[in-house]
Design an enzyme around this catalytic site. Sequence first.
Site, short mmCIF file in Angstrom:
data_model
loop_
_atom_site.label_atom_id
_atom_site.label_comp_id
_atom_site.label_asym_id
_atom_site.label_seq_id
_atom_site.Cartn_x
_atom_site.Cartn_y
_atom_site.Cartn_z
N ASN A 210 23.26 -3.80 -48.83
CA ASN A 210 24.05 -4.33 -49.96
C ASN A 210 23.23 -5.42 -50.65
OD1 ASN A 210 24.74 -7.00 -48.69
ND2 ASN A 210 25.65 -5.62 -47.19
N LYS A 289 11.74 11.27 -41.94
CA LYS A 289 12.27 11.26 -43.31
C LYS A 289 12.94 12.61 -43.61
CE LYS A 289 10.75 10.59 -48.02
NZ LYS A 289 9.66 10.86 -48.92
N PRO A 306 30.90 -2.74 -35.27
CA PRO A 306 31.78 -3.73 -34.64
C PRO A 306 32.09 -4.85 -35.63
CG PRO A 306 29.53 -3.89 -33.80
CD PRO A 306 29.56 -2.67 -34.66
O1 C5P Z 1 33.66 -7.27 -44.48
P1 C5P Z 1 34.79 -8.27 -44.43
O2 C5P Z 1 35.38 -8.55 -45.76
O3 C5P Z 1 35.80 -7.94 -43.37
O4 C5P Z 1 34.09 -9.65 -44.02
C1 C5P Z 1 34.85 -10.80 -43.76
C2 C5P Z 1 34.14 -11.64 -42.77
O5 C5P Z 1 33.92 -10.92 -41.55
C3 C5P Z 1 32.77 -12.15 -43.17
O6 C5P Z 1 32.71 -13.48 -42.69
C4 C5P Z 1 31.79 -11.27 -42.42
O7 C5P Z 1 30.60 -11.95 -42.09
C5 C5P Z 1 32.58 -10.92 -41.18
N1 C5P Z 1 32.27 -9.57 -40.66
C6 C5P Z 1 31.69 -9.44 -39.42
N2 C5P Z 1 31.44 -8.19 -38.91
C7 C5P Z 1 31.76 -7.09 -39.63
C8 C5P Z 1 32.34 -7.22 -40.89
C9 C5P Z 1 32.58 -8.48 -41.40
O8 C5P Z 1 31.38 -10.45 -38.77
N3 C5P Z 1 31.50 -5.90 -39.13
#
Ligand code: C5P
Length: 403
Positions: A210, A289, A306
């Site tokens: 991203n 690839k 996770p």
């Molecule tokens: O992706 P999301 O909107 O749920 O992210 C919210 C918070 O959760 C952020 O602080 C992001 O760093 C954390 N997060 C995480 N592990 C993920 C998805 C998001 O620690 N797999």
Amino acid sequence: MADPSHKKVILGLTGGIAAYKAAELTRQLTQGGIEVQVVMTESACGFITPATLQALSGKPVFTDMWDARVSDNMAHIELSRGKDAIVVAPATADFIAKLTHGLADDLLSTLCLARECPLLIAPAMNRQMWDNAATRRNIAQLEHDGVVVLGPASGDQACGEVGMGRMLEAVEIAEAVSAFLAPKFLSGKRVLITAGPTFEPIDAVRGITNRSSGKMGYAVARAAIEAGAKVTMVSGPVSLSSPVGAEITRVDTASQMFEAVRRNVARADIFIAVAAVADYRVDKPREHKIKKTDERQLQLKLVPNPDILGWVAARPRAPFCVGFAAESRNLDVYADEKRRRKKVQLMVANRAQEAIGADDNEVMLLDDAGTHRLERAPKEVVARQLIAHIAKLYGATRRKVKA
Ligand code: C5P
């Protein structure tokens, strides 16, 4: 909310070739929210013009004891009053000798002698001048007198020689000055921070990622260090230099980030999840690839990653948890829903389309007490305000636990 980062310094330039770095230093300090009043010695003006420093600091530069702009003709007193520090960069061997002996024969040396605030100097000189017994004595005396000496570094010198005496880079001085000025809200606390994007491989060369630049996470890490915390970072792939003083593990995938967080979380007092973690990864990335074929469709099977923040917050003795929510609409509603679902004490909400990759940010802080809006500002400034808010909440939580 008051901005705890609003500090004012005098930046003094003396006459050395490293004066060119003071232009970048001025820019770095002002970008970090520090108000800079530049004062130059006559010989500094031989290396760089006051006009350059005026443009970068946004303030007229002072060079003369008898400047008519100071109404009572007391520039040497007036200019340093209300300032949080005087920073002399570059500080030449000659200026250091003057400081040591309390000489005051121009505006900058007089300001230093008449100051009420701390003095920081960044020496810059030829290696033999630095090694000279007189300079060694002078530096030792200044340190004894409470002057903070930043650097110097070793390396190529303008005279063609190599050795100790190079002025630190602008970014290093700016970080040291910010750290010196910052209130020590988190003194001795251990803060674990995730930052940047993740990269989930599709095959040997491609992947899903991203637009996160890591700027916000790195700014939060720097602000925590400035506030006295011991910072451990787990960073996705970014092209940023590591914050000075942070212990950093670099990872690519969300699974690797999770592993690194698991290894470090038990020691953390505060966990700040700034990383833009991919929600899904490719189930079985190809080792080689993927070749283009005549097939009309190529399907990738994605499986969930996770939730690192959710996992940390659900631990029995979880640290104080802070999450970031990047939303493209319904900012406060979605962010608060996320805060409750992940059971974190504080959620920082920002607009995905404006925040990701940008230098500035405008955020909303959502916690049990309600919502606070932080105005649009450079990410460094927002990060300091955020750290001040976290420290306040963290202190209140600890008091509640103890009671
Ligand atoms: O992706 P999301 O909107 O749920 O992210 C919210 C918070 O959760 C952020 O602080 C992001 O760093 C954390 N997060 C995480 N592990 C993920 C998805 C998001 O620690 N797999």
